[in-house]
Design an enzyme around this catalytic site. Structure first.
Site, PDB file in Angstrom:
ATOM      1  N   GLU A  16     -21.611  11.772 -74.062  1.00  0.00           N
ATOM      2  CA  GLU A  16     -22.573  11.057 -73.218  1.00  0.00           C
ATOM      3  C   GLU A  16     -23.796  10.607 -74.016  1.00  0.00           C
ATOM      4  OE1 GLU A  16     -22.402   9.987 -70.153  1.00  0.00           O
ATOM      5  OE2 GLU A  16     -20.443  10.840 -69.712  1.00  0.00           O
ATOM      6  N   CYS A 209     -19.642  -7.441 -59.459  1.00  0.00           N
ATOM      7  CA  CYS A 209     -21.086  -7.699 -59.380  1.00  0.00           C
ATOM      8  C   CYS A 209     -21.659  -7.661 -60.793  1.00  0.00           C
ATOM      9  CB  CYS A 209     -21.747  -6.646 -58.484  1.00  0.00           C
ATOM     10  SG  CYS A 209     -23.416  -7.094 -57.993  1.00  0.00           S
ATOM     11  N   CYS A 216     -19.178 -13.090 -55.895  1.00  0.00           N
ATOM     12  CA  CYS A 216     -19.534 -12.704 -54.525  1.00  0.00           C
ATOM     13  C   CYS A 216     -18.415 -13.027 -53.534  1.00  0.00           C
ATOM     14  CB  CYS A 216     -20.822 -13.390 -54.100  1.00  0.00           C
ATOM     15  SG  CYS A 216     -22.236 -12.882 -55.086  1.00  0.00           S
ATOM     16  N   CYS A 219     -16.108 -10.234 -53.344  1.00  0.00           N
ATOM     17  CA  CYS A 219     -16.738  -8.909 -53.272  1.00  0.00           C
ATOM     18  C   CYS A 219     -16.413  -8.220 -51.946  1.00  0.00           C
ATOM     19  CB  CYS A 219     -18.240  -9.055 -53.431  1.00  0.00           C
ATOM     20  SG  CYS A 219     -19.087  -7.474 -53.347  1.00  0.00           S
ATOM     21  N   CYS A 225     -24.319  -7.102 -48.065  1.00  0.00           N
ATOM     22  CA  CYS A 225     -25.201  -7.390 -49.196  1.00  0.00           C
ATOM     23  C   CYS A 225     -26.307  -8.351 -48.759  1.00  0.00           C
ATOM     24  CB  CYS A 225     -24.387  -7.998 -50.336  1.00  0.00           C
ATOM     25  SG  CYS A 225     -25.416  -8.490 -51.727  1.00  0.00           S
TER      26      CYS A 225
HETATM   27 FE1  SF4 Z   1     -22.949  -8.188 -55.876  1.00  0.00          FE
HETATM   28 FE2  SF4 Z   1     -23.696  -8.630 -53.376  1.00  0.00          FE
HETATM   29 FE3  SF4 Z   1     -22.383 -10.520 -54.711  1.00  0.00          FE
HETATM   30 FE4  SF4 Z   1     -21.141  -8.295 -53.940  1.00  0.00          FE
HETATM   31  S1  SF4 Z   1     -21.979  -9.859 -52.637  1.00  0.00           S
HETATM   32  S2  SF4 Z   1     -20.988  -9.295 -55.953  1.00  0.00           S
HETATM   33  S3  SF4 Z   1     -22.776  -6.790 -54.171  1.00  0.00           S
HETATM   34  S4  SF4 Z   1     -24.399  -9.720 -55.187  1.00  0.00           S
END
Ligand code: SF4
Length: 468
Positions: A16, A209, A216, A219, A225
């Site tokens: 680490e 992200c 997004c 995501c 978000c």
């Molecule tokens: Fe990141 Fe929000 Fe985009 Fe998802 S929606 S990739 S959490 S910025």
């Protein structure tokens, strides 16, 4: 798995700390050599700082290797060789062990807080994210189940994800934000499968992200978000404006409380062109300190004509503590070249106790090296020496080394660059095209061999060298 708990904790600790320096691919070789040389805390506690620096050379942030060894000594001498077993004790008792590292050691080695995901132990694979757990936990944010000891994880990837999820626009390295992020991670973590959750969160940051072009659209937590919602609302606003019916757009990231330690500062409002990458934000870095240092490659002809170099050891504290370097002198800014040379000559003279002619120092180039907080320029000179030198042992530790010995010593990357410049100069001089008279491996000007039986006196060495 290693059956000895202390060895297990020690191995995770080393990995680490090394991973704080650089990437896994680079660390693996350092880690294997380290564990081969010091497989236990006891072995490391007996090592010298010099040995530690030698093995750490090239990894950067030398103080981390030093602190690792100091902490190993502490465990052996004050804790009877037993590693602390909890994250709290690890952080409290071991120098150089912060919250993340303590959590990693405790969870990987001792099973505290469920399954921690160590980057060294579980490589990240796109597509392996157990996303449902993460999505479920995100949707439960604000309604945490209680009573569990499972703990979240906050690393660089997690900081990015959480700052975007909650539009945290204050400096993401500030104590208030870091504290808030740990609280969020601890609330969000799935209490029955903390390992899977933490892995999912880190993978989300590493694969979806990502810093510059987050995906997004793919995501799994976009509905939760706030940064994404803001972008969506702005898009809706823009398109409806085209039809002459603009909706009201609330500032979803504004908490409405003045001087909020988490909101973007008033001086740096949301920038529509950046979208979700408005977050996270970091305070502007202080510009690095600019330094100039004169350094001198003192060279003599060793056995069989191979050159040898004089290196001296730096003090045991401060920048590059205990490392070896060519004799060096920090310079004032804006000093004229000739004055730099004179100051270096004076420094060498004081160090040797006898005259050193400034005109004998030959300028061979400059080397720039960027430390984390220092922009360092080494002004490199060379000085061929006449035979061997016997230095006063009361001075800084010093020794003569061959090129191979130099590279095996605890020398910084900057000093390796200095030697490279010097070697390049030698090559140019020995090139028949350039018309140099001196061949590589030949004795330096006026230099005598230092093979056994031909050692010269200090007086011979300290004769003022001839100007080139
Ligand atoms: Fe990141 Fe929000 Fe985009 Fe998802 S929606 S990739 S959490 S910025």
């Amino acid at each position: 798995m290693e059956p000895d708990a202390d060895r297990r904790g020690y191995a995770v600790w080393v990995s680490e700390i090394m991973l704080q320096q650089t990437q896994v691919a680079t660390v693996i070789d350092y880690y294997n050599r380290w564990m081969q040389k010091w497989p236990t805390l006891q072995a490391l506690a007996q090592a010298s700082l010099e040995e530690v620096n030698e093995l750490w050379a090239g990894l950067g942030y030398y103080s981390r290797g030093k602190r690792l060894q100091e902490a190993a000594r502490k465990v052996v001498s004050e804790l009877a060789g037993r590693m602390p077993r909890t994250a709290e004790d690890l952080q409290k008792l071991l120098p150089g062990v912060g919250r993340y590292t303590a959590g990693a050691i405790a969870s990987i080695s001792y099973g505290q807080l469920g399954l921690w995901v160590g980057l060294m132990c579980v490589p990240l694979h796109p597509g392996s994210t157990p996303a449902p757990f993460f999505v479920w936990s995100i949707s439960q944010y604000g309604n945490p189940s209680s009573g569990s000891q499972a703990t979240g994880v906050v690393d660089g990837n997690v900081i990015r994800v959480l700052c975007r999820l909650r539009c945290i626009g204050a400096d993401s390295s500030s104590p208030a934000v870091i504290e808030q992020l740990w609280d969020m991670a601890n609330v969000l973590v799935d209490k029955s499968r903390p390992g899977d959750f933490n892995q999912a969160l880190m993978e989300l940051g590493a694969t979806v992200c990502v810093p510059k072009a987050p995906l997004c659209g793919e995501c799994p937590v976009k509905q939760h978000c706030q940064a994404w919602r803001r972008v969506e609302k702005e898009l809706a606003f823009t398109s409806q404006k085209l039809f002459g019916n603009p909706p009201k757009v609330p500032d979803v990231e504004d908490c409405g409380v003045g001087d909020c330690p988490l909101c973007p500062p008033a001086t740096e409002p949301w920038d529509s062109s950046l979208g979700v990458t408005n977050f996270p934000r970091k305070a502007a870095k202080k510009p690095p300190r600019v330094m100039r240092t004169a350094t001198c490659v003192l060279e003599r002809g060793g056995c069989h004509g191979a050159p040898e170099y004089l290196i001296v050891q730096r003090p045991s504290s401060g920048l590059l503590a205990g490392l070896w370097e060519f004799p060096s002198l920090p310079l004032a800014q804006d000093l004229q070249k000739e004055r730099e040379r004179e100051e270096l000559a004076d420094h060498l003279q004081a160090w040797m106790g006898r005259p050193v002619a400034a005109k004998g120092l030959r300028f061979i180039g400059e080397v720039i090296h960027i430390f984390s907080h220092i922009h360092q320029t080494y002004v490199v000179y060379s000085l061929p020496l006449d035979g061997d030198v016997t230095l006063d042992p009361a001075l800084s530790p010093s020794r003569w080394v061959t090129e191979n010995e130099f590279h095996a010593s605890a020398v910084s990357t900057a000093m390796k660059k200095v030697l490279k410049v010097h070697e390049k100069q030698r090559r140019q001089e020995s090139s028949p095209v350039k018309g140099s008279k001196r061949k590589r491996g030949a004795k330096a000007q006026g230099a005598g061999s230092t093979c056994p039986g031909t050692q010269l006196s200090l007086h011979a060495f300290l004769r003022a060298p001839t100007a080139p």
